[in-house]
Design an enzyme around this catalytic site. Structure first.
Site, PDB file in Angstrom:
ATOM      1  N   SER A 161      29.227 -35.241 -50.820  1.00 42.08           N
ATOM      2  CA  SER A 161      28.203 -34.339 -49.738  1.00 42.08           C
ATOM      3  C   SER A 161      28.443 -33.425 -50.699  1.00 42.08           C
ATOM      4  CB  SER A 161      29.571 -34.123 -49.216  1.00 42.08           C
ATOM      5  OG  SER A 161      29.672 -35.230 -48.549  1.00 42.08           O
ATOM      6  N   LYS A 167      23.217 -36.183 -45.086  1.00 39.65           N
ATOM      7  CA  LYS A 167      24.824 -36.123 -45.287  1.00 39.65           C
ATOM      8  C   LYS A 167      25.032 -35.171 -44.590  1.00 39.65           C
ATOM      9  CE  LYS A 167      29.091 -37.007 -46.009  1.00 39.65           C
ATOM     10  NZ  LYS A 167      29.222 -38.365 -44.278  1.00 39.65           N
ATOM     11  N   LYS A 217      32.418 -27.677 -44.967  1.00 42.68           N
ATOM     12  CA  LYS A 217      31.134 -27.483 -45.909  1.00 42.68           C
ATOM     13  C   LYS A 217      31.072 -28.088 -46.027  1.00 42.68           C
ATOM     14  CE  LYS A 217      31.758 -30.527 -48.381  1.00 42.68           C
ATOM     15  NZ  LYS A 217      31.530 -31.941 -49.629  1.00 42.68           N
TER      16      LYS A 217
HETATM   17  P1  NAD Z   1      39.377 -35.472 -52.493  1.00 43.83           P
HETATM   18  O1  NAD Z   1      39.828 -34.246 -52.360  1.00 43.83           O
HETATM   19  O2  NAD Z   1      40.295 -36.843 -51.979  1.00 43.83           O
HETATM   20  O3  NAD Z   1      39.275 -36.116 -53.721  1.00 43.83           O
HETATM   21  C1  NAD Z   1      38.593 -35.226 -54.983  1.00 43.83           C
HETATM   22  C2  NAD Z   1      39.267 -35.531 -56.416  1.00 43.83           C
HETATM   23  O4  NAD Z   1      38.604 -35.246 -57.382  1.00 43.83           O
HETATM   24  C3  NAD Z   1      40.328 -35.601 -56.772  1.00 43.83           C
HETATM   25  O5  NAD Z   1      41.202 -36.392 -56.799  1.00 43.83           O
HETATM   26  C4  NAD Z   1      40.567 -34.664 -57.107  1.00 43.83           C
HETATM   27  O6  NAD Z   1      41.917 -34.006 -58.534  1.00 43.83           O
HETATM   28  C5  NAD Z   1      39.250 -34.744 -58.228  1.00 43.83           C
HETATM   29  N1  NAD Z   1      39.019 -33.513 -59.297  1.00 43.83           N
HETATM   30  C6  NAD Z   1      38.680 -32.118 -58.320  1.00 43.83           C
HETATM   31  N2  NAD Z   1      37.763 -31.525 -59.468  1.00 43.83           N
HETATM   32  C7  NAD Z   1      37.775 -32.411 -60.576  1.00 43.83           C
HETATM   33  C8  NAD Z   1      37.408 -32.331 -61.598  1.00 43.83           C
HETATM   34  N3  NAD Z   1      36.999 -31.052 -62.138  1.00 43.83           N
HETATM   35  N4  NAD Z   1      37.555 -32.930 -62.568  1.00 43.83           N
HETATM   36  C9  NAD Z   1      37.635 -34.498 -62.576  1.00 43.83           C
HETATM   37  N5  NAD Z   1      38.239 -34.477 -61.254  1.00 43.83           N
HETATM   38  C10 NAD Z   1      38.239 -33.995 -59.885  1.00 43.83           C
HETATM   39  O7  NAD Z   1      37.959 -35.640 -51.349  1.00 43.83           O
HETATM   40  P2  NAD Z   1      36.950 -36.875 -51.144  1.00 43.83           P
HETATM   41  O8  NAD Z   1      38.348 -36.598 -50.066  1.00 43.83           O
HETATM   42  O9  NAD Z   1      37.554 -38.062 -52.043  1.00 43.83           O
HETATM   43  O10 NAD Z   1      35.872 -36.638 -50.931  1.00 43.83           O
HETATM   44  C11 NAD Z   1      34.950 -36.402 -51.659  1.00 43.83           C
HETATM   45  C12 NAD Z   1      33.694 -36.231 -52.483  1.00 43.83           C
HETATM   46  O11 NAD Z   1      33.017 -37.562 -50.526  1.00 43.83           O
HETATM   47  C13 NAD Z   1      33.302 -34.603 -51.187  1.00 43.83           C
HETATM   48  O12 NAD Z   1      32.615 -34.114 -51.417  1.00 43.83           O
HETATM   49  C14 NAD Z   1      33.426 -34.908 -49.625  1.00 43.83           C
HETATM   50  O13 NAD Z   1      32.606 -34.319 -48.585  1.00 43.83           O
HETATM   51  C15 NAD Z   1      33.084 -36.370 -49.552  1.00 43.83           C
HETATM   52  N6  NAD Z   1      33.108 -37.964 -48.573  1.00 43.83           N
HETATM   53  C16 NAD Z   1      34.545 -37.904 -48.154  1.00 43.83           C
HETATM   54  C17 NAD Z   1      35.043 -38.655 -46.795  1.00 43.83           C
HETATM   55  C18 NAD Z   1      35.764 -38.639 -46.546  1.00 43.83           C
HETATM   56  O14 NAD Z   1      36.688 -39.810 -44.988  1.00 43.83           O
HETATM   57  N7  NAD Z   1      36.832 -38.478 -47.347  1.00 43.83           N
HETATM   58  C19 NAD Z   1      33.733 -38.869 -46.246  1.00 43.83           C
HETATM   59  C20 NAD Z   1      32.397 -39.406 -46.825  1.00 43.83           C
HETATM   60  C21 NAD Z   1      31.781 -38.634 -46.905  1.00 43.83           C
END
Ligand code: NAD
Length: 305
Positions: free
Chosen positions: A104, A178, A247
């Protein structure tokens, strides 16, 4: 055919970011028969992908050299930009690669990134998702895809394996939609939490309230999903962090500001969620907002009139 020519077989997919969303999404790609290579700063997450039949890349540059389609599931635009513009990553990208940002992210930054990537012969599609971890696991995500129709056609088989895809318009439109969705979601989760406190203070049973609300005009994703599944049982484990919801609200408020659209309710939602974020743990789940609203009501106390 050389190693670098695009194959007519299923594209090799690289997934960067194997967190709450990225890992189940990558696992569904493996199940759908794609060759999946993952990258994450966490070795534990990479191990889980390997156990399920995916491969690990030691660096994002290695991944860029081996993937036809690169899917990003990273926290925000800042991290997306730092990963995608890293010189070693850019140098390893193969012309014809499509980068799909399923995070997102901020729509205006996505547009800028897309223009920069085009200079390297690489296309970008934004394809953020809704439905949360449950829908990611069940491959039932709502996917909002922005970008050129030709680029979307290339990545469509990958996205179809994850949920239902809607083409929302030009690059950045998925990210705009989104942010707008999550602005609404955050607003009605706060409003629902206040309404539940009001009902409980009157003496209503919360479970009865939800049953009636879900058959009435007050229903929403908060009454149908968040409250019955994560708040009422007291688990607060939706897998979507409060900091990520804030965010998204900030992205929507900034977008309204940039476009010049009034966003009075949006600004209120932002300030309420920001206050809660400051008062809750850094890793709090976004459903903990209900706990915050309840505690806030208790500290203010009912009007003695
Ligand atoms: P999360 O924090 O669980 O996962 C993020 C991942 O990215 C982690 O595993 C982290 O280690 C990795 N990461 C961070 N920096 C990095 C880098 N420089 N290189 C490689 N890997 C790196 O977050 P999430 O909940 O999986 O969300 C991911 C995206 O999806 C976000 O933008 C969030 O807003 C969106 N989103 C989340 C949900 C939800 O229900 N969790 C739903 C819809 C959208």
């Amino acid at each position: 055919m050389t190693e670098h020519e695009p194959s007519t077989a299923r594209p090799a997919v690289g997934v960067i970011g194997l967190g709450n969303m990225g890992l189940p999404i990558a696992l569904n790609m493996v199940r759908a028969g794609f060759g999946v290579i993952g990258a994450d700063v966490s070795s534990e997450r990479l191990g889980r992908l390997e156990q399920a039949g995916g491969r690990r890349a030691e660096t994002t540059a290695e991944l860029a050299g081996r993937a036809d389609v690169i899917v990003l599931l990273l926290p925000d635009s800042k991290v997306v930009t730092s990963v995608v513009t890293a010189p070693a990553f850019v140098a390893s990208l193969r012309p014809g690669t499509v980068i799909v940002d399923m995070s997102s992210s901020e729509p205006m930054r996505t547009r800028e990134l897309g223009e920069a990537l085009r200079e390297h012969g690489v296309s970008m599609v934004d394809a953020p998702v809704s439905g949360g971890v449950k829908a990611a696991v069940a491959a039932r995500l709502t996917i909002m895809a922005g970008g050129d129709a030709d680029d979307l056609a290339v990545v469509r088989p990958v996205l179809d394996a994850l949920g239902t895809v809607t083409h929302t318009g030009a690059l950045g439109s998925g990210h705009a939609l989104k942010a707008i969705n999550n602005l609404l979601s955050a607003t009605h989760l706060w409003a629902t939490s206040e309404a539940m406190v009001l009902g409980e203070q009157f003496g209503l049973d919360p479970a009865v309230m939800l049953t009636v609300l879900n058959g009435s005009s007050g229903r929403s994703g908060s009454t149908e999903n968040k409250w019955p599944n994560f708040i009422l049982p007291g688990t607060f484990d939706s897998g979507f962090a409060l900091r990520l919801m804030l965010k998204d609200v900030r992205t929507a408020v900034a977008l309204a500001d940039e476009i010049g659209v009034p966003g009075r309710m949006a600004q209120l939602t932002e300030s309420l969620w920001a206050e809660a974020s400051d008062g809750l743990a850094a890793d709090a789940d976004h459903t903990e907002i209900a706990r915050w609203v309840t505690a806030d009501a208790a500290s203010t106390g009912p009007d003695p009139r």
